[in-house]
Design an enzyme around this catalytic site. Sequence first.
Site, PDB file in Angstrom:
ATOM      1  N   ASP A  86     -11.154   8.637   0.988  1.00 58.76           N
ATOM      2  CA  ASP A  86     -10.682   8.924   2.580  1.00 58.76           C
ATOM      3  C   ASP A  86     -10.290   7.575   3.549  1.00 58.76           C
ATOM      4  OD1 ASP A  86     -10.501  11.455   4.397  1.00 58.76           O
ATOM      5  OD2 ASP A  86     -11.721   9.823   5.632  1.00 58.76           O
TER       6      ASP A  86
HETATM    7  N1  LIG Z   1       2.096   5.141   1.027  1.00 58.58           N
HETATM    8  C1  LIG Z   1       1.301   4.814   1.864  1.00 58.58           C
HETATM    9  N2  LIG Z   1       0.313   5.763   2.218  1.00 58.58           N
HETATM   10  C2  LIG Z   1      -0.429   5.455   3.326  1.00 58.58           C
HETATM   11  C3  LIG Z   1      -0.161   4.433   4.145  1.00 58.58           C
HETATM   12  N3  LIG Z   1      -1.416   4.260   5.013  1.00 58.58           N
HETATM   13  C4  LIG Z   1      -2.025   5.226   4.930  1.00 58.58           C
HETATM   14  N4  LIG Z   1      -1.750   6.109   4.045  1.00 58.58           N
HETATM   15  C5  LIG Z   1      -1.957   7.455   3.247  1.00 58.58           C
HETATM   16  O1  LIG Z   1      -2.553   7.858   4.461  1.00 58.58           O
HETATM   17  C6  LIG Z   1      -3.321   9.182   3.945  1.00 58.58           C
HETATM   18  C7  LIG Z   1      -4.515   9.129   4.646  1.00 58.58           C
HETATM   19  O2  LIG Z   1      -5.148  10.227   4.774  1.00 58.58           O
HETATM   20  P1  LIG Z   1      -6.358  10.853   3.934  1.00 58.58           P
HETATM   21  O3  LIG Z   1      -6.795  11.968   4.767  1.00 58.58           O
HETATM   22  O4  LIG Z   1      -7.308   9.781   3.616  1.00 58.58           O
HETATM   23  O5  LIG Z   1      -5.760  11.450   2.692  1.00 58.58           O
HETATM   24  P2  LIG Z   1      -4.750  12.655   2.186  1.00 58.58           P
HETATM   25  O6  LIG Z   1      -3.336  12.007   2.264  1.00 58.58           O
HETATM   26  O7  LIG Z   1      -5.088  13.715   3.321  1.00 58.58           O
HETATM   27  O8  LIG Z   1      -5.050  12.845   0.869  1.00 58.58           O
HETATM   28  P3  LIG Z   1      -6.595  13.452   0.311  1.00 58.58           P
HETATM   29  O9  LIG Z   1      -7.040  12.274  -0.531  1.00 58.58           O
HETATM   30  O10 LIG Z   1      -6.157  14.776  -0.725  1.00 58.58           O
HETATM   31  O11 LIG Z   1      -7.388  13.765   1.316  1.00 58.58           O
HETATM   32  C8  LIG Z   1      -3.671   8.721   2.399  1.00 58.58           C
HETATM   33  O12 LIG Z   1      -2.843   9.582   1.525  1.00 58.58           O
HETATM   34  C9  LIG Z   1      -3.029   7.293   2.290  1.00 58.58           C
HETATM   35  O13 LIG Z   1      -2.434   6.958   1.170  1.00 58.58           O
HETATM   36  C10 LIG Z   1       0.488   3.233   3.568  1.00 58.58           C
HETATM   37  O14 LIG Z   1       1.134   2.300   4.311  1.00 58.58           O
HETATM   38  N5  LIG Z   1       1.701   3.730   2.660  1.00 58.58           N
END
Ligand SMILES: Nc1nc2c(ncn2[C@@H]2O[C@H](COP(=O)(O)OP(=O)(O)OP(=O)(O)O)[C@@H](O)[C@H]2O)c(=O)[nH]1
Length: 209
Positions: A86
């Site tokens: 997360d």
């Molecule tokens: N490709 C990319 N993704 C980013 C970057 N910064 C943040 N993220 C993404 O932002 C999201 C943060 O939200 P989270 O709630 O942690 O994760 P999520 O996308 O909801 O996915 P889950 O693990 O299913 O909860 C993650 O998918 C990270 O990979 C970046 O610079 N590049």
Amino acid sequence: MSGRQSCLRPVVLASGSAARRDMLSQAGIAAVLQPPGLDEAPLKAELRAAGATADETALALARAKAEAALRQWPAGRAAPVVIAADQVLTCGGEWYDKPADLAAARRQLLALRGRTHRLTSAAIVWAGEDSPWQAVDSADLTMRRFGDAALDACLARDPQAALATVGGYRMEGPGLQLFERFEGDWFTILGMPLLPVIARLRHLGVVPE
Ligand SMILES: Nc1nc2c(ncn2[C@@H]2O[C@H](COP(=O)(O)OP(=O)(O)OP(=O)(O)O)[C@@H](O)[C@H]2O)c(=O)[nH]1
């Protein structure tokens, strides 16, 4: 020993994050993708109301995602090694979430313009121990005082980033144009402290020493 994954136990990535999926596969780690299907918002609100720090919140949410994935794992199949993660974005005491739409992403990026925000990424690796292995790491990212034209060009080129990432940008994409500098681990920024996770997988015999 070949470079192939040596563990007989399946590795599950309890995440719907494309960045987390890609970083594991590019590192040569085959994982079964199992988005946790967890509504993070109420748990995140509860943690914040209890005064949890960004580290504590990201760890608790990563653990909740791992538990959700384990609950979905078919009984009778070899118990998996579950990886979950997360990421929390904070800036000047404010916490930011994934934007709901492009307009929200634009507002959020304007709020972060010219400032330094912190991305805190936590990971859980759970192989059936009483309590899972965990790691948390942060990176500090400083945004330029970019013009509206740069912002709108970035959103137009990468609208998916605006909705799929906590910051509304992808550092490996056009979003990089909005930044002046960053300090911290690249994978922590993308969403997971990858090297400690791989070291844990080595400890578990999933990947060779
Ligand atoms: N490709 C990319 N993704 C980013 C970057 N910064 C943040 N993220 C993404 O932002 C999201 C943060 O939200 P989270 O709630 O942690 O994760 P999520 O996308 O909801 O996915 P889950 O693990 O299913 O909860 C993650 O998918 C990270 O990979 C970046 O610079 N590049």
